[in-house]
Design a protein around this motif. Structure first.
Motif, PDB file in Angstrom:
ATOM      1  N   SER A  15      37.260  55.390  52.643  1.00 19.38           N
ATOM      2  CA  SER A  15      36.892  55.572  51.242  1.00 19.38           C
ATOM      3  C   SER A  15      37.727  56.701  50.639  1.00 19.38           C
ATOM      4  CB  SER A  15      35.406  55.923  51.192  1.00 19.38           C
ATOM      5  OG  SER A  15      34.924  55.754  49.902  1.00 19.38           O
ATOM      6  N   ASN A  16      38.162  56.510  49.412  1.00 22.96           N
ATOM      7  CA  ASN A  16      38.973  57.484  48.664  1.00 22.96           C
ATOM      8  C   ASN A  16      40.406  57.630  49.194  1.00 22.96           C
ATOM      9  OD1 ASN A  16      36.735  58.248  46.949  1.00 22.96           O
ATOM     10  ND2 ASN A  16      35.963  59.361  48.725  1.00 22.96           N
ATOM     11  N   ILE A  36      39.678  48.428  45.177  1.00 21.87           N
ATOM     12  CA  ILE A  36      38.269  48.264  44.807  1.00 21.87           C
ATOM     13  C   ILE A  36      38.042  48.704  43.362  1.00 21.87           C
ATOM     14  CG2 ILE A  36      37.335  48.465  47.159  1.00 21.87           C
ATOM     15  CD1 ILE A  36      36.613  51.386  46.459  1.00 21.87           C
ATOM     16  N   VAL A  37      39.035  49.375  42.768  1.00 18.76           N
ATOM     17  CA  VAL A  37      38.895  49.788  41.369  1.00 18.76           C
ATOM     18  C   VAL A  37      40.008  49.155  40.519  1.00 18.76           C
ATOM     19  CG1 VAL A  37      37.647  51.917  41.854  1.00 18.76           C
ATOM     20  CG2 VAL A  37      40.136  51.954  41.842  1.00 18.76           C
ATOM     21  N   GLN A  40      39.484  48.825  36.778  1.00 22.78           N
ATOM     22  CA  GLN A  40      39.471  50.055  35.987  1.00 22.78           C
ATOM     23  C   GLN A  40      40.789  50.824  36.107  1.00 22.78           C
ATOM     24  OE1 GLN A  40      37.135  49.243  38.299  1.00 22.78           O
ATOM     25  NE2 GLN A  40      35.082  49.374  37.396  1.00 22.78           N
ATOM     26  N   TYR A  41      41.446  50.754  37.287  1.00 26.94           N
ATOM     27  CA  TYR A  41      42.615  51.598  37.523  1.00 26.94           C
ATOM     28  C   TYR A  41      43.828  50.848  38.063  1.00 26.94           C
ATOM     29  CZ  TYR A  41      39.686  55.661  36.651  1.00 26.94           C
ATOM     30  OH  TYR A  41      38.876  56.594  36.063  1.00 26.94           O
ATOM     31  N   LYS A  68      41.319  52.216  48.361  1.00 28.66           N
ATOM     32  CA  LYS A  68      39.861  52.390  48.451  1.00 28.66           C
ATOM     33  C   LYS A  68      39.401  53.490  47.511  1.00 28.66           C
ATOM     34  CE  LYS A  68      39.388  49.353  51.811  1.00 28.66           C
ATOM     35  NZ  LYS A  68      38.648  48.088  51.595  1.00 28.66           N
ATOM     36  N   GLY A  69      40.071  53.573  46.367  1.00 28.14           N
ATOM     37  CA  GLY A  69      39.635  54.542  45.369  1.00 28.14           C
ATOM     38  C   GLY A  69      40.331  55.888  45.494  1.00 28.14           C
ATOM     39  N   LEU A  71      42.780  59.015  44.571  1.00 30.08           N
ATOM     40  CA  LEU A  71      43.270  59.643  43.341  1.00 30.08           C
ATOM     41  C   LEU A  71      44.802  59.647  43.373  1.00 30.08           C
ATOM     42  CD1 LEU A  71      40.706  62.570  43.101  1.00 30.08           C
ATOM     43  CD2 LEU A  71      40.780  60.510  41.687  1.00 30.08           C
TER      44      LEU A  71
ATOM     45  N   SER B 389      29.782  49.971  38.879  1.00 32.38           N
ATOM     46  CA  SER B 389      30.701  50.219  37.783  1.00 32.38           C
ATOM     47  C   SER B 389      31.438  48.953  37.365  1.00 32.38           C
ATOM     48  CB  SER B 389      31.704  51.301  38.184  1.00 32.38           C
ATOM     49  OG  SER B 389      31.013  52.479  38.525  1.00 32.38           O
ATOM     50  N   LEU B 417      32.759  61.872  40.893  1.00 30.71           N
ATOM     51  CA  LEU B 417      33.524  60.636  41.069  1.00 30.71           C
ATOM     52  C   LEU B 417      32.993  59.924  42.308  1.00 30.71           C
ATOM     53  CD1 LEU B 417      37.220  61.948  40.832  1.00 30.71           C
ATOM     54  CD2 LEU B 417      35.893  60.960  38.966  1.00 30.71           C
ATOM     55  N   SER B 419      34.663  56.942  44.720  1.00 31.83           N
ATOM     56  CA  SER B 419      35.824  56.060  44.878  1.00 31.83           C
ATOM     57  C   SER B 419      36.630  55.970  43.576  1.00 31.83           C
ATOM     58  CB  SER B 419      35.397  54.666  45.311  1.00 31.83           C
ATOM     59  OG  SER B 419      34.792  54.730  46.572  1.00 31.83           O
ATOM     60  N   ARG B 420      37.027  57.134  43.074  1.00 31.82           N
ATOM     61  CA  ARG B 420      37.827  57.326  41.874  1.00 31.82           C
ATOM     62  C   ARG B 420      37.050  57.125  40.582  1.00 31.82           C
ATOM     63  NH1 ARG B 420      44.181  55.991  40.924  1.00 31.82           N
ATOM     64  NH2 ARG B 420      44.307  56.808  38.811  1.00 31.82           N
ATOM     65  N   LEU B 421      35.989  56.352  40.607  1.00 32.76           N
ATOM     66  CA  LEU B 421      35.297  56.016  39.368  1.00 32.76           C
ATOM     67  C   LEU B 421      34.449  57.180  38.866  1.00 32.76           C
ATOM     68  CD1 LEU B 421      34.192  52.447  40.423  1.00 32.76           C
ATOM     69  CD2 LEU B 421      35.907  53.012  38.694  1.00 32.76           C
ATOM     70  N   PRO B 422      34.658  57.572  37.600  1.00 33.51           N
ATOM     71  CA  PRO B 422      33.798  58.621  37.033  1.00 33.51           C
ATOM     72  C   PRO B 422      32.348  58.132  36.968  1.00 33.51           C
ATOM     73  CG  PRO B 422      35.756  58.281  35.675  1.00 33.51           C
ATOM     74  CD  PRO B 422      35.717  57.168  36.672  1.00 33.51           C
ATOM     75  N   MET B 480      40.706  64.200  36.525  1.00 36.18           N
ATOM     76  CA  MET B 480      41.019  63.981  37.941  1.00 36.18           C
ATOM     77  C   MET B 480      41.394  62.525  38.230  1.00 36.18           C
ATOM     78  SD  MET B 480      38.392  66.324  40.117  1.00 36.18           S
ATOM     79  CE  MET B 480      36.898  65.811  39.358  1.00 36.18           C
ATOM     80  N   ALA B 481      40.693  61.623  37.615  1.00 39.28           N
ATOM     81  CA  ALA B 481      40.836  60.211  37.990  1.00 39.28           C
ATOM     82  C   ALA B 481      41.633  59.401  36.980  1.00 39.28           C
ATOM     83  CB  ALA B 481      39.455  59.582  38.160  1.00 39.28           C
ATOM     84  N   GLY B 482      41.826  59.957  35.782  1.00 38.06           N
ATOM     85  CA  GLY B 482      42.392  59.164  34.695  1.00 38.06           C
ATOM     86  C   GLY B 482      41.260  58.441  33.963  1.00 38.06           C
ATOM     87  N   PRO B 484      39.412  55.322  32.879  1.00 41.20           N
ATOM     88  CA  PRO B 484      39.416  53.929  33.349  1.00 41.20           C
ATOM     89  C   PRO B 484      39.617  52.939  32.210  1.00 41.20           C
ATOM     90  CG  PRO B 484      37.185  54.836  33.339  1.00 41.20           C
ATOM     91  CD  PRO B 484      38.103  55.953  32.966  1.00 41.20           C
TER      92      PRO B 484
END
Lengths: 94, 513
Positions: A15-16, A36-37, A40-41, A68-69, A71, B389, B417, B419-422, B480-482, B484
């Motif tokens: 994760s991460n 997994i994102v 969104q990203y 896996k998320g 940064l 999310s 956060l 897994s990157r998601l706020p 930190m994450a940008g 989304p």
């Protein structure tokens, strides 16, 4: 035309984190992204990877990324390490 | 129409009916009288005992179009729901409404029973696993009704939910219908969510895999409320029913959040003799309880009661004398199951007593502090615990909206956060708990206080706690994450989020999968 000479990988599936695999290519920079994102990203991750690859002056490379998320800084670090292991820059012996 | 927290909800939903608009956490009042089940009779010498579900179905003339109810104390070890639906399916039934207090991965076979037309409507506090994904894809012909633990007994009292057959998983029972969850190979502890079903269902059926000699004492639900007893081989897998020991987190970030949450409780002024408390079984929530326990010990504070889903950790605090009572609607681990039998001040309570807003007084109303989680929290402090999310169903409202409404201080603990998601967002995808009932957000980067609680904010600042504006926390997450990409949610409605008072606080739309 500039690519890497051998395949290499860096990162984990924790994760991460992100696992990045780079391979010699001949058809431009080809990115296969699982994340997994992704919704969104996805764009942000692709942009980070492609900009980092280009900063090496590479024109051809196959990149597979399983995210896996992670940064941005983690994505860049894993990619730089993978490229280094593939023969570019310091640490290439690893 | 737009409800009191700015959510656009339809006035009418096919398969559900007219929608009552959410008006604010305390603005809808009860009307009318309680619903009553038929008056019953058990003749002298009449046997209640059946040896198969099929016999029961035939004897009771259970038919298409009925409503079945189930409770989730067997959690992911439950096999009763699957066995009942299998029996109904074999007998060719259709168009069944299922009221299951929470659905787990073990309930994935329901997907097939939805596809074959057996189950056409579902009411639950939340759904996990494969069934959640299938429901998100819209396989059910009517939207799933998502209620809170307190909202369900309210709907039984009002008759909005009329149960034809309540199937109560009974880890031990006698042949007259005295039942308990405390002993037996499928022991699960409290049967609190099933208590109201025993009061309101037309047929109350206890299903057991451990028949004991009459009389079973003490019984959680008595023979005067149970109409039928079915003996089957197994209610489920004990491994999935209770965990061995629930442990506090070792994650340093989680511990840091828990430590801050405990300091928030101390600074709030609520931590004094008679202190009442609820916390979840999540690692960080339990860790907060650990730190609160340390403070109580150090300051010689004797708490009043602890409430909720109970863990061995809370049992330790009870047995040490730090709390006077435990009120247990659901036992999370083996220690809490054993404690009910051993500690007279560890009481099994119904979901009605726990959290129903429309009775003569529920326990959550006397909570000083509750610590809760979130999958998202927005800048208006509205909390989502039902969808991820990505908008997919993945969790349960549980007692979240109930305890938040009742407690003097509601603390949400989460990482900034995941897994990157706020986690702090402009607008939660699905509102479960309204912001007006949420007071404090604690993250590893500081805490934010609901502007309506300037009193708390002043206390936290005076105590030197890292108080921030919630917008500041959201912006930090974005830094930190940008930011989304926004996901559009314009699919059909697959879920209705019912607030505890029976109004609709939000809808869940099918995500783009």
């Amino acid at each position: 035309m500039k690519s890497v000479v051998k395949p290499a990988q860096a990162g984990t599936l924790e994760s991460n984190d992100i696992m990045i695999i780079v391979e010699p290519g001949a058809n431009g920079i080809v990115l296969e992204l699982e994340s997994i994102v992704k919704k969104q990203y996805g764009q942000a991750i692709s942009q980070t990877i492609i900009e980092t690859v280009k900063s090496y002056g590479l024109t051809d490379l196959n990149v597979k990324a399983i995210d896996k998320g992670a940064l941005d800084y983690a994505i860049r670090a894993r990619l730089v390490t993978a490229l280094s292991r593939a023969g570019l820059g310091p640490g290439s012996e690893g | 129409m737009i409800n009191a927290i700015g959510r656009d909800i339809p006035e009418f939903v096919e398969g559900f009916g007219p929608v009552k608009k959410y008006l604010g956490a305390f603005n809808s009042l009860p009307e009318g009288n309680c619903y009553g089940p038929p008056i019953k009779r058990a003749a002298v010498g009449q046997s209640k005992l059946y040896h198969s579900l099929e016999d029961l179905f035939k004897s009771l003339k259970i038919e298409s179009g009925m409503t079945f109810s189930f409770h989730h104390h067997l959690r992911n070890g439950d096999e009763l729901v699957n066995q009942v639906l299998y029996t109904a399916s074999r007998l060719g039934l259709k168009n069944i409404t299922v009221s299951l207090t929470a659905a787990f991965a073990t309930h994935a076979p329901m997907i097939e029973y939805i596809k074959n037309g057996l189950v056409t409507s579902l009411r639950t506090s939340g759904v996990y696993g494969g069934l959640a994904l299938a429901l998100s894809r819209g396989i059910l012909p009517t939207p799933v009704l998502l209620h809170s633990h307190g909202g369900r007994p309210r709907s039984l009292r009002s008759g909005e939910l009329k149960v034809d057959v309540a199937f109560i998983a009974a880890p031990s029972a006698d042949d007259r219908g005295n039942i308990t969850g405390v002993i037996g190979k499928s022991a699960c502890g409290s049967l609190g969510y099933a208590f109201p079903d025993a009061d309101y269902a037309t047929h109350v059926v206890a299903v057991t895999d451990n028949l004991v000699p009459y009389p079973l004492i003490p019984a959680s639900i008595g023979q005067n409320k149970v109409d039928h007893v079915v003996l089957i081989d197994s209610l489920g897998d004990p491994q999935g029913i209770v965990s061995g020991t629930t442990r506090i987190t070792k994650d340093p970030v989680g511990l840091h959040i828990a430590d801050t949450a405990a300091k928030v409780i101390e600074a709030s002024g609520l931590l004094k003799n008679g202190f009442s408390f609820q916390t979840g079984a999540g690692g960080a929530s339990l860790a907060a309880a650990h730190f609160v326990g340390q403070m109580m010990r150090a300051q010689n504070i004797k708490g009043g009661f602890a409430l909720g889903g109970i863990t061995g950790y809370m049992v330790d605090l009870l047995e040490e004398g730090l709390f006077g009572n435990l009120f247990d609607v659901q036992s999370f681990d083996l220690e809490s199951v054993k404690s009910i039998a051993r500690n007279p001040n560890h009481l099994e309570v119904s979901s009605d007593l726990y959290a129903n807003p429309f009775n003569s007084g529920c326990l959550v109303n006397d909570l000083d502090v509750v610590i809760l989680g979130a999958t998202e929290i927005d800048v208006d402090f509205n909390v989502n615990v039902i969808t991820g999310s990505d908008g997919v169903l993945m969790g349960a409202a549980g007692g979240h909206p109930d305890t938040a409404a009742g407690a003097k201080m509601t603390v949400i603990v989460t990482t900034l956060l995941r897994s990157r998601l706020p986690i702090v967002v402009d607008k939660v995808i699905t509102a479960t708990t309204p912001g007006e009932t949420v007071d404090v957000l604690v993250t590893e980067y500081g805490l934010a206080v609901n502007p309506a609680r300037a009193d708390l904010r002043d206390r936290f600042v005076a105590a030197g706690l890292p108080v921030k504006d919630i917008q500041e926390l959201k912006n930090l997450a974005h830094k930190m994450a940008g930011v989304p990409q926004t996901i559009a949610f314009d699919g059909p409605i697959i879920g209705l989020v019912e607030y505890r008072d029976g109004t609709i606080i939000d809808v869940v739309r099918a995500p783009n999968l």
